[in-house]
Scaffold this motif. Structure first.
Motif, PDB file in Angstrom:
ATOM      1  N   LEU A  96      -5.898 -57.076  37.689  1.00  0.00           N
ATOM      2  CA  LEU A  96      -6.200 -55.836  37.219  1.00  0.00           C
ATOM      3  C   LEU A  96      -6.812 -54.870  38.600  1.00  0.00           C
ATOM      4  CD1 LEU A  96      -6.677 -54.415  34.754  1.00  0.00           C
ATOM      5  CD2 LEU A  96      -9.117 -54.776  34.996  1.00  0.00           C
ATOM      6  N   THR A 129      -8.547 -48.386  34.241  1.00  0.00           N
ATOM      7  CA  THR A 129      -8.388 -49.757  33.804  1.00  0.00           C
ATOM      8  C   THR A 129      -7.466 -49.645  32.483  1.00  0.00           C
ATOM      9  OG1 THR A 129     -10.734 -50.080  34.224  1.00  0.00           O
ATOM     10  CG2 THR A 129      -9.824 -51.803  32.740  1.00  0.00           C
ATOM     11  N   TYR A 146      -7.468 -60.832  34.350  1.00  0.00           N
ATOM     12  CA  TYR A 146      -8.562 -61.266  35.039  1.00  0.00           C
ATOM     13  C   TYR A 146      -8.390 -62.315  35.991  1.00  0.00           C
ATOM     14  CZ  TYR A 146     -10.363 -57.623  32.275  1.00  0.00           C
ATOM     15  OH  TYR A 146     -10.386 -56.227  31.567  1.00  0.00           O
TER      16      TYR A 146
ATOM     17  N   PRO B   2     -21.458 -47.669  29.638  1.00  0.00           N
ATOM     18  CA  PRO B   2     -21.116 -48.413  28.424  1.00  0.00           C
ATOM     19  C   PRO B   2     -22.432 -49.448  28.099  1.00  0.00           C
ATOM     20  CG  PRO B   2     -19.490 -49.171  30.141  1.00  0.00           C
ATOM     21  CD  PRO B   2     -20.490 -47.989  30.617  1.00  0.00           C
ATOM     22  N   VAL B 326     -12.428 -63.842  27.995  1.00  0.00           N
ATOM     23  CA  VAL B 326     -11.925 -62.992  28.962  1.00  0.00           C
ATOM     24  C   VAL B 326     -10.842 -62.099  28.036  1.00  0.00           C
ATOM     25  CG1 VAL B 326     -11.207 -62.985  31.264  1.00  0.00           C
ATOM     26  CG2 VAL B 326     -11.664 -65.085  30.271  1.00  0.00           C
ATOM     27  N   SER B 327     -11.392 -61.408  27.199  1.00  0.00           N
ATOM     28  CA  SER B 327     -10.509 -60.677  26.013  1.00  0.00           C
ATOM     29  C   SER B 327      -9.939 -59.649  26.822  1.00  0.00           C
ATOM     30  CB  SER B 327     -11.347 -60.199  25.025  1.00  0.00           C
ATOM     31  OG  SER B 327     -12.095 -59.094  25.420  1.00  0.00           O
ATOM     32  N   VAL B 328      -8.695 -59.405  26.581  1.00  0.00           N
ATOM     33  CA  VAL B 328      -7.887 -58.639  27.271  1.00  0.00           C
ATOM     34  C   VAL B 328      -7.764 -57.094  26.588  1.00  0.00           C
ATOM     35  CG1 VAL B 328      -6.005 -57.898  28.781  1.00  0.00           C
ATOM     36  CG2 VAL B 328      -6.974 -60.364  28.686  1.00  0.00           C
ATOM     37  N   SER B 329      -6.645 -56.985  26.154  1.00  0.00           N
ATOM     38  CA  SER B 329      -6.403 -55.360  25.400  1.00  0.00           C
ATOM     39  C   SER B 329      -7.319 -54.656  25.958  1.00  0.00           C
ATOM     40  CB  SER B 329      -6.186 -55.746  24.054  1.00  0.00           C
ATOM     41  OG  SER B 329      -7.474 -56.426  23.525  1.00  0.00           O
ATOM     42  N   PRO B 330      -6.897 -53.340  25.757  1.00  0.00           N
ATOM     43  CA  PRO B 330      -7.907 -52.192  26.085  1.00  0.00           C
ATOM     44  C   PRO B 330      -9.387 -52.483  25.909  1.00  0.00           C
ATOM     45  CG  PRO B 330      -5.939 -51.196  25.011  1.00  0.00           C
ATOM     46  CD  PRO B 330      -5.820 -52.708  24.917  1.00  0.00           C
ATOM     47  N   LYS B 331     -10.108 -53.132  26.543  1.00  0.00           N
ATOM     48  CA  LYS B 331     -11.351 -53.337  26.564  1.00  0.00           C
ATOM     49  C   LYS B 331     -11.849 -53.184  28.052  1.00  0.00           C
ATOM     50  CE  LYS B 331     -14.862 -55.132  24.152  1.00  0.00           C
ATOM     51  NZ  LYS B 331     -15.469 -56.241  24.640  1.00  0.00           N
ATOM     52  N   PRO B 332     -11.934 -51.881  28.494  1.00  0.00           N
ATOM     53  CA  PRO B 332     -12.128 -51.717  29.683  1.00  0.00           C
ATOM     54  C   PRO B 332     -13.564 -52.173  30.527  1.00  0.00           C
ATOM     55  CG  PRO B 332     -12.386 -49.639  28.508  1.00  0.00           C
ATOM     56  CD  PRO B 332     -11.729 -50.758  27.676  1.00  0.00           C
ATOM     57  N   ALA B 334     -15.148 -54.879  30.247  1.00  0.00           N
ATOM     58  CA  ALA B 334     -15.202 -56.250  30.801  1.00  0.00           C
ATOM     59  C   ALA B 334     -14.526 -56.223  32.219  1.00  0.00           C
ATOM     60  CB  ALA B 334     -14.323 -57.216  29.968  1.00  0.00           C
ATOM     61  N   ALA B 335     -13.709 -55.168  32.682  1.00  0.00           N
ATOM     62  CA  ALA B 335     -13.139 -55.025  33.871  1.00  0.00           C
ATOM     63  C   ALA B 335     -14.183 -54.979  34.879  1.00  0.00           C
ATOM     64  CB  ALA B 335     -12.201 -53.778  33.672  1.00  0.00           C
ATOM     65  N   GLU B 336     -15.149 -54.488  34.660  1.00  0.00           N
ATOM     66  CA  GLU B 336     -16.388 -54.205  35.600  1.00  0.00           C
ATOM     67  C   GLU B 336     -16.896 -55.518  36.099  1.00  0.00           C
ATOM     68  OE1 GLU B 336     -15.130 -50.392  35.521  1.00  0.00           O
ATOM     69  OE2 GLU B 336     -16.470 -51.276  36.674  1.00  0.00           O
TER      70      GLU B 336
END
Lengths: 254, 350
Positions: A96, A129, A146, B2, B326-332, B334-336
């Motif tokens: 990402l 993102t 990730y 968030p 580490v759920s993906v799909s649009p879940k921004p 967690a990207a942080e």
């Protein structure tokens, strides 16, 4: 409309003419192959287009606007993205993050915004993102989002490099030997990916490749380079039967 | 912002305050005597120095050996400001710190622009030289007190202020390094050519990293000046630059929490070894060698210590509420979370 046009482009390294009198125009949506024996100057052509080298002769135009002599990162900003012959990822960063770095040029919050986490930071990071995940979805790589880039299988790393290039939102995509080191199955998958980019995003693509199966399978037009000069151009089927091209690759029979 | 992030920030803030409360209580109870408090003041300064050097060495991936030079600029700026203009109290102190940082940052830009064209060993040597030039110039001029140094700088040994300045500095450095600017700087460390062809202005971001690094080094220098009261150019020689570099390498290049940890350990350990008198430096060096043999990537490697990760792990262990997948799909959001899964330090050429 022409996306890219190279007019009499050439470069000398000292006395060596690495590329000479190179002419190429690519129309919007085309998928073109650049082939030639080792050392023919294919990668040099890419380096000229992307601004790594400045041409000593001729002009390169992107949608009619000359771009030669500009810095590489500014050329990316104008819409040319590339991948490398030997994979160059941000290995220790996540998939990402790799994509978000490519989107940096489209983000505008200031260092202070980033430092103090102001509203604009949250908004732009979120958008970035989401956009990155969208691209990963198209490439079917969301499951890797990730993970560190260097922990991916080889084929996926190649794909990630293409995805990263796509994240810069290019008008023209340059792929330097995307199938290098791939087995036939991986190459098939890669061909699907390249066709996907073409059909889904309508991106104009120029690729260097040695794998003839891939070249014949997807390219609409070929340019053959030998000793820095164009040897032949045209329809892939005709090109591979051209005696001049065969001679350049295999040498002359007795 | 968030919700999840807000909770993380609150946890971090309360931990910072908790640690401060513990130190204050120990001091009030007489367990931490004046000597221990003076060491802790040094710790706060060294934490800023180590984390600021971590920006260039760890995040940008360029070894620089002139960090003490920027520290000295900060120290002299704050010293001269306090002596000549001198505003009283904590606000005056903070203004002095800010001025010191800005002045050091100015030097950072001026030196960074020409020097950052080099890389690797060459850059290391040139920055070493610049550090020495700054030192020699300070000794040469009269307004800096020359070789005798600058005496009589108003002392400011308020641990509370120093502690929170350090905490704030680390927080600011960390948050900028996890923003888009920080990512761009990291990408240069990973692969400069790829970074350039992803649209990153490499020269700009290199200078930015260098400038930020010198800004905070200047602040640390100013704190040092006010802490000691007397400064001389000799305090800021290359030995000090190396000391700071050791802290960064030992903590793990690229890890802010690692730099904080090792700055703390490497400040306290030599002091505790004082009872071994002559053997002190031998033990200290042995310790460094042993750590580098068993953990060549540094204490924390490239990883950051996150309190939220610890909490999630505990939750997982005790079966309360499901762990953050580490759920993906649009879940921004967690990207942080900066979860560097990789700890190997291979292929990390200088």
């Amino acid at each position: 409309m022409n996306v890219l046009s190279c007019e009499n482009v050439g470069i000398n390294f000292g006395g060596l003419k690495a590329v000479n009198d190179f002419n190429l125009t690519i129309d919007e949506g085309e998928l073109i192959g650049l082939i030639g024996p080792n050392g023919a100057g294919k990668t040099t052509v890419f380096n000229l287009i992307t601004g790594v080298y400045t041409p000593t002769e001729g002009t390169i135009k992107l949608q009619g606007v000359p771009i030669n002599g500009q810095k590489p990162h500014l050329i990316v900003h104008q819409g040319i993205a590339r991948t490398f012959q030997n994979i160059r990822l941000f290995s220790h960063l996540t998939v990402l993050e790799n994509l978000k770095i490519a989107q940096n040029k489209d983000m505008s919050y200031s260092p202070f915004s980033g430092m103090l986490r102001l509203g604009k930071y949250w908004q732009e990071e979120k958008e970035s993102t989401e956009k990155a995940i969208e691209i990963l979805d198209v490439f079917d790589m969301t499951k890797f989002a990730y993970q560190a880039a260097n922990s991916l299988p080889y084929g996926a790393q190649r794909k990630l490099e293409i995805a990263r290039a796509m994240a810069t939102d290019p008008k023209l995509l340059l792929l330097d030997e995307p199938a290098a080191g791939m087995n036939p199955t991986e190459t098939d998958e890669l061909m699907d990916t390249i066709m996907l980019i073409r059909n889904e995003f309508g991106i104009t693509t120029l690729l260097i490749e040695h794998d003839m199966r891939l070249v014949l399978g997807i390219c609409e037009r070929l340019t053959v380079l030998n000793y820095g000069e164009i040897l032949a151009e045209g329809n892939p089927r005709e090109i591979i039967n051209d005696p001049k091209v065969i001679e350049a690759y295999l040498g002359k029979g007795e | 912002m968030p919700r999840e992030k807000r909770i993380t920030y609150l946890i971090n803030l309360s931990l910072i305050i908790l640690l401060f409360a513990i130190i204050t209580i120990l001091e009030a109870a007489g367990i931490f005597a004046g000597y221990m408090m003076s060491i802790l003041r040094l710790v706060t300064i060294n934490i800023i120095l180590a984390t600021s050097l971590n920006i260039t060495v760890g995040n940008l991936g360029q070894i620089t050996l002139g960090h003490a030079g920027f520290m000295s600029i900060g120290a002299y700026t704050a010293g001269l400001f306090a002596k000549n203009i001198g505003l009283a109290g904590v606000p005056g102190y903070l203004i002095g710190l800010l001025l010191a940082g800005l002045f050091a940052a100015l030097f950072g830009v001026a030196i960074g622009v020409p020097v950052l064209r080099l890389r690797g060993d060459y850059l290391a040597i040139v920055t070493l030289a610049f550090g020495e030039i700054i030192r020699v110039l300070i000794e040469y001029f009269d307004f800096t007190g020359g070789a005798q140094g600058l005496n009589g700088i108003p002392r400011m040994q308020n641990f509370t202020v120093m502690y929170f300045v350090a905490a704030l500095s680390v927080a600011l450095m960390y948050s900028i390094m996890t923003s888009r600017h920080g990512r761009a700087i990291l990408s240069i460390r990973e692969d400069e050519i790829a970074s350039e062809s992803s649209g990153i202005n490499v020269t700009f971001y290199k200078t930015m990293a260098f400038t930020l690094s010198s800004f905070f080094a200047g602040i640390a220098g100013a704190m040092h000046a006010h802490n000691i009261g007397t400064i001389g150019a000799g305090d800021f020689g290359y030995n000090r630059s190396f000391d700071i570099l050791v802290m960064v390498v030992l903590g793990g290049m690229g890890s802010f929490t690692g730099a904080v940890l090792s700055a703390t350990v490497l400040t306290i350990v030599p002091e505790m070894l004082r009872e071994f008198a002559d053997y002190r430096m031998i033990i200290y060096s042995l310790l460094l060698i042993i750590i580098m043999i068993f953990r060549p990537e540094g204490l924390l490697g490239r990883k950051e210590f996150h309190i939220t990760n610890v909490i999630n792990r505990l939750k997982k262990k005790f079966g309360k509420s499901p762990p953050k997948p580490v759920s993906v799909s649009p879940k921004p959001d967690a990207a942080e979370k900066f979860d560097r899964t990789d700890s190997s330090s291979k292929g990390r050429g200088t």
